[in-house]
Design a protein around this motif. Structure first.
Motif, PDB file in Angstrom:
ATOM      1  N   PRO A 173       3.025 -31.025  44.764  1.00 41.54           N
ATOM      2  CA  PRO A 173       1.963 -30.009  44.825  1.00 41.54           C
ATOM      3  C   PRO A 173       2.485 -28.583  44.797  1.00 41.54           C
ATOM      4  CG  PRO A 173       1.526 -31.787  46.372  1.00 41.54           C
ATOM      5  CD  PRO A 173       2.890 -32.036  45.816  1.00 41.54           C
ATOM      6  N   GLU A 174       3.613 -28.343  45.479  1.00 43.78           N
ATOM      7  CA  GLU A 174       4.165 -26.992  45.509  1.00 43.78           C
ATOM      8  C   GLU A 174       4.633 -26.557  44.120  1.00 43.78           C
ATOM      9  OE1 GLU A 174       5.190 -29.510  47.336  1.00 43.78           O
ATOM     10  OE2 GLU A 174       4.454 -29.033  49.358  1.00 43.78           O
ATOM     11  N   ALA A 175       5.285 -27.486  43.417  1.00 41.28           N
ATOM     12  CA  ALA A 175       5.774 -27.162  42.078  1.00 41.28           C
ATOM     13  C   ALA A 175       4.615 -26.960  41.109  1.00 41.28           C
ATOM     14  CB  ALA A 175       6.694 -28.277  41.585  1.00 41.28           C
ATOM     15  N   GLN A 176       3.598 -27.797  41.268  1.00 38.78           N
ATOM     16  CA  GLN A 176       2.424 -27.675  40.404  1.00 38.78           C
ATOM     17  C   GLN A 176       1.723 -26.330  40.628  1.00 38.78           C
ATOM     18  OE1 GLN A 176      -1.052 -30.378  40.962  1.00 38.78           O
ATOM     19  NE2 GLN A 176      -0.515 -31.090  38.893  1.00 38.78           N
ATOM     20  N   ALA A 177       1.624 -25.917  41.878  1.00 36.30           N
ATOM     21  CA  ALA A 177       0.993 -24.638  42.198  1.00 36.30           C
ATOM     22  C   ALA A 177       1.787 -23.481  41.587  1.00 36.30           C
ATOM     23  CB  ALA A 177       0.895 -24.473  43.709  1.00 36.30           C
ATOM     24  N   ALA A 178       3.117 -23.615  41.594  1.00 36.74           N
ATOM     25  CA  ALA A 178       3.959 -22.563  41.027  1.00 36.74           C
ATOM     26  C   ALA A 178       3.766 -22.476  39.515  1.00 36.74           C
ATOM     27  CB  ALA A 178       5.426 -22.834  41.358  1.00 36.74           C
ATOM     28  N   VAL A 179       3.623 -23.641  38.868  1.00 38.15           N
ATOM     29  CA  VAL A 179       3.405 -23.667  37.414  1.00 38.15           C
ATOM     30  C   VAL A 179       2.071 -23.024  37.082  1.00 38.15           C
ATOM     31  CG1 VAL A 179       2.966 -25.177  35.438  1.00 38.15           C
ATOM     32  CG2 VAL A 179       4.878 -25.656  36.975  1.00 38.15           C
TER      33      VAL A 179
END
Length: 247
Positions: A173-179
């Motif tokens: 989720p954190e990586a997706q939010a950053a993308v």
């Protein structure tokens, strides 16, 4: 491939249809890249050279496989209005290609039009002509339809898990939010449109665009447009004149 009858082993006689159906089955199971004359010979229980009595080479085998899947497409509906007839034929072709996921790649790679492919295109044109379309309008309609007559088209937002693609990449989720944050900063309009897709939790599509819906949406837009031009008595000569005059 053999049969056992009363304790004796009898070799099943090969024919072209048996070879093609076996090739289609192998491609369905492992993809077109895994299909070879050697692998096909093993499946049929013969040496590869035996196959060349029925298909001259790999390209002829692929042409024959296209013939086999075209035979699965429903024929044009007699007596139906042209729009319904075209729509049903296109969706039947799409259903066939969804059963044989390798077929799109093979169709796109064909450089020679076989009699079966030409016959399919000819019958497709016939539906418009039977609907009263002029040859002129039908010519441009076929250009607009393009690969849609086979039930597929190149989409702008292709799903990476779609035909020929790999599995979607799972992200934390954190990586997706950053993308998403980076996308919003760089390409806000793309993100806004891409994020507009929404599906039921139980959808087989899961995430991303509903390919079937998008395909039918575009198909219906085209058919409605063709109908409008047909009713207006559209001709390419008039259209080109308007373009030249800037109107």
């Amino acid at each position: 491939m053999t049969e056992h009858i009363e304790g004796q082993q009898w070799r099943v006689r090969l024919n072209r249809d048996r070879v093609l159906q076996a090739a289609v089955s192998l491609a369905d199971e492992g993809g077109i890249d895994e299909l070879s004359m050697r692998r096909l010979g093993q499946e049929l229980g013969v040496v590869p050279m035996a196959l060349y009595k029925h298909v001259a080479n790999k390209e002829e085998l692929l042409d024959g496989m296209v013939e086999a899947i075209v035979a699965e497409i429903d024929p044009a509906v007699g007596g139906a209005d042209w729009k319904n007839a075209v729509r049903l034929r296109v969706l039947s072709a799409r259903a066939v290609l969804q059963r044989h996921r390798w077929a799109r790649q093979v169709l796109e790679s064909r450089t020679n039009q076989t009699p079966t492919v030409l016959g399919y295109i000819d019958s497709f044109i016939a539906m418009f002509l039977a609907g009263g379309f002029s040859v002129d309008l039908t010519h441009h309609v076929m250009h607009a339809m393009g690969s849609r007559i086979w039930g597929f088209t190149q989409e702008l937002f292709d799903d990476p898990a779609g035909p020929g693609g790999g599995a979607p990449v799972e992200m934390a989720p954190e990586a997706q939010a950053a993308v998403f944050e980076e996308m919003a900063a760089r390409y806000p309009n793309i993100l806004q449109v891409a994020a507009a897709a929404s599906h039921d939790e139980g959808s087989v599509v899961g995430r991303g665009c509903d390919d079937q819906f998008e395909f039918e949406f575009a198909l219906d837009l085209l058919l409605d447009g063709f109908e409008r031009l047909h009713r207006q008595g559209w001709t390419s000569r008039q259209a080109k004149k308007h373009h030249r005059n800037g109107s």
